[in-house]
Design a protein around this motif. Structure first.
Motif, PDB file in Angstrom:
ATOM      1  N   SER A  63       0.855  -1.190   0.000  1.00  0.00           N
ATOM      2  CA  SER A  63       0.000   0.000   0.000  1.00  0.00           C
ATOM      3  C   SER A  63       0.888   1.235   0.000  1.00  0.00           C
ATOM      4  O   SER A  63       2.109   1.130   0.195  1.00  0.00           O
ATOM      5  N   LEU A  68       5.517   4.198   2.650  1.00  0.00           N
ATOM      6  CA  LEU A  68       6.100   5.204   3.553  1.00  0.00           C
ATOM      7  C   LEU A  68       6.757   4.549   4.764  1.00  0.00           C
ATOM      8  O   LEU A  68       7.864   4.924   5.179  1.00  0.00           O
ATOM      9  N   PHE A  90      -2.867  13.655   4.119  1.00  0.00           N
ATOM     10  CA  PHE A  90      -3.555  12.457   4.569  1.00  0.00           C
ATOM     11  C   PHE A  90      -2.829  11.913   5.803  1.00  0.00           C
ATOM     12  O   PHE A  90      -1.613  12.047   5.939  1.00  0.00           O
ATOM     13  N   ALA A  92      -1.695   9.143   6.839  1.00  0.00           N
ATOM     14  CA  ALA A  92      -0.585   8.186   6.762  1.00  0.00           C
ATOM     15  C   ALA A  92       0.782   8.865   6.772  1.00  0.00           C
ATOM     16  O   ALA A  92       1.759   8.297   7.278  1.00  0.00           O
ATOM     17  N   GLN A 164      -0.362  10.792  -4.355  1.00  0.00           N
ATOM     18  CA  GLN A 164      -1.374  11.442  -5.199  1.00  0.00           C
ATOM     19  C   GLN A 164      -0.756  11.991  -6.488  1.00  0.00           C
ATOM     20  O   GLN A 164      -1.396  12.776  -7.187  1.00  0.00           O
TER      21      GLN A 164
HETATM   22  C1  LIG Z   1      -3.471   7.685  -0.306  1.00  0.00           C
HETATM   23  C2  LIG Z   1      -2.371   8.358   0.414  1.00  0.00           C
HETATM   24  C3  LIG Z   1      -1.477   7.648   1.232  1.00  0.00           C
HETATM   25  C4  LIG Z   1      -1.670   6.218   1.615  1.00  0.00           C
HETATM   26  O1  LIG Z   1      -1.861   5.338   0.581  1.00  0.00           O
HETATM   27  P1  LIG Z   1      -2.657   3.957   0.852  1.00  0.00           P
HETATM   28  O2  LIG Z   1      -2.366   3.185  -0.387  1.00  0.00           O
HETATM   29  O3  LIG Z   1      -4.096   4.308   0.989  1.00  0.00           O
HETATM   30  O4  LIG Z   1      -2.110   3.321   2.050  1.00  0.00           O
HETATM   31  C5  LIG Z   1      -0.429   8.329   1.791  1.00  0.00           C
HETATM   32  N1  LIG Z   1      -0.252   9.640   1.597  1.00  0.00           N
HETATM   33  C6  LIG Z   1      -1.090  10.359   0.834  1.00  0.00           C
HETATM   34  C7  LIG Z   1      -0.844  11.807   0.640  1.00  0.00           C
HETATM   35  C8  LIG Z   1      -2.188   9.738   0.241  1.00  0.00           C
HETATM   36  O5  LIG Z   1      -3.039  10.462  -0.493  1.00  0.00           O
END
Ligand SMILES: *Cc1c(COP(=O)(O)O)cnc(C)c1O
Length: 392
Positions: A63, A68, A90, A92, A164
């Protein structure tokens, strides 16, 4: 006004319909091979991504979040360390820092690009700082020259959160995710290149770092069952890679269609007297809607914005959002609460106000921008926004 029109925020069915034959075939091939983990589809995707993203090494992972997390792990970041992140992102982006026992340091963003403000980084660096994580938010690159300069001066790693921004180019033509120490991508279905579930990618030009990432993707075992380091299960499935291999050749076309939609939105907002131009920062009678700006476009590079989101700023955002919902226009708020104000980060945040992000949290609204939108749908979105402000 055609009252039958509806405009969902995202509709993936049109994309699937266009590629159904190829996608179904690719999934069936994996089923028939019964090879599910790290096989030819993942290999092919990694090779294709090296070419597409203009990097030496690419590694499919489970993912964007795990991309990250793995990046930070490969750099050895952990307890006692701190990592600079934009507070407007986001979850994460900062969540992975905390999960490793390190401390996220929240920095404000630029009000026009929504990206990390490089001028605010240096004052937040101290002896514990190990890395900077610029996010290329909504599909436009952060100011990488300025960020790399601060990082180099202080000996910090740069992990690009390009979740993104797959295909985005920085103003000098380099791909987002190819500039820093490690690039991180997401194939979450709502990203410009979406899998049929979760998936992600890490990129690097550093061969030693690539080996560490590769080994840590499979629990740190090298050779298998002999562990010098602790990794995790961060693998990308063959099924997801097969889907992505079908979709990748179409990505630039989709991103170009998103750009055309963005340009059309700007035109329509001007025609309705709702906005005078891109990148304004204050509301007035002629600017009820503040349009996003594609700040590097003047450089002559095409793919400087891939519009994973088309995010405007509006006053009375929640009222407008409810009204648009009545008009069957889907919208979303990315992101209502900056990370430094999240309950789970209260002890990391040092109480400093980060006013740009706090204001954005009240004003941002993402409008439908997906490639297959018809012109009458774009017109319905802007016409509905004009209706909302006309009796106010
Ligand atoms: C979507 C996203 C993530 C995480 O990606 P996943 O595949 O959903 O785990 C991390 N950072 C940003 C800025 C995101 O838009």
């Amino acid at each position: 006004m055609d009252s039958q029109i509806s405009v969902p925020l995202l509709d993936l069915k049109a994309q699937y319909a266009a590629l159904k034959h190829e996608l179904d075939g690719a999934m069936l091939r994996v089923a028939e091979s019964q090879r599910f983990i790290l096989g030819p589809e993942v290999d092919a995707l990694e090779r294709a991504m090296c070419g597409y993203l203009e990097v030496n090494h690419a590694l499919g992972v489970s993912s964007g979040t795990d991309a990250l997390l793995l990046a930070l792990m490969a750099l050895g970041i952990g307890p006692g360390d701190s990592v600079i992140v934009p507070t407007f992102s986001f979850f994460a982006t900062a969540g992975v820092v905390s999960r490793l026992g390190a401390r996220p340091i929240f920095v404000d963003v630029d009000p026009v690009t929504f990206n990390l403000d490089p001028s605010q980084i240096a004052t937040r660096i101290d002896a514990t700082t190990r890395a900077i994580v610029p996010v290329h938010l909504f599909g436009q690159s952060a100011d990488m020259d300025a960020i790399m300069a601060v990082a180099d001066e202080h000996g910090l790693a740069v992990i690009e959160d390009a979740a993104q921004a797959i295909g985005t180019r920085y103003r000098d033509g380099r791909r987002a995710g190819s500039i820093g120490t490690i690039g991180c991508f997401s194939f979450f279905p709502s990203k410009n290149l979406g899998a049929f579930g979760d998936g992600g990618l890490v990129t690097t030009n550093d061969p030693e770092l690539y080996q560490r990432l590769r080994i840590m993707r499979v629990h740190g075992g090298e050779p298998k069952y002999y562990h010098a380091v602790v990794g995790g299960n961060f693998r990308l499935d063959e099924l997801q890679a097969a889907v992505l291999n079908v979709k990748l050749p179409h990505l630039d076309g989709w991103s170009a269609a998103r750009r055309r939609n963005a340009e059309r939105y700007c035109e329509l907002f001007r025609e309705h007297g709702l906005a005078e131009g891109e990148g304004r920062q204050e509301f007035d009678a002629a600017n009820r809607v503040l349009l996003p700006a594609s700040v590097y476009r003047a450089g002559g590079v095409d793919d400087v914005h891939i519009y994973n989101q088309f995010t405007v700023r509006v006053a009375d955002r929640d009222g407008l959002r409810a009204f648009l919902s009545e008009r069957r226009v889907g919208t979303e708020v990315y992101y209502p609460v900056p990370l430094h104000m999240q309950e789970c980060f209260r002890s990391d945040a040092d109480g400093l106000p980060l006013p740009v992000s706090e204001r954005l949290g009240r004003e941002v609204l993402a409008l439908p921008i997906y490639p297959e939108l018809a012109d009458e749908q774009l017109a319905h979105v802007v016409g509905s926004i004009a209706d909302y402000y006309s009796h106010r």
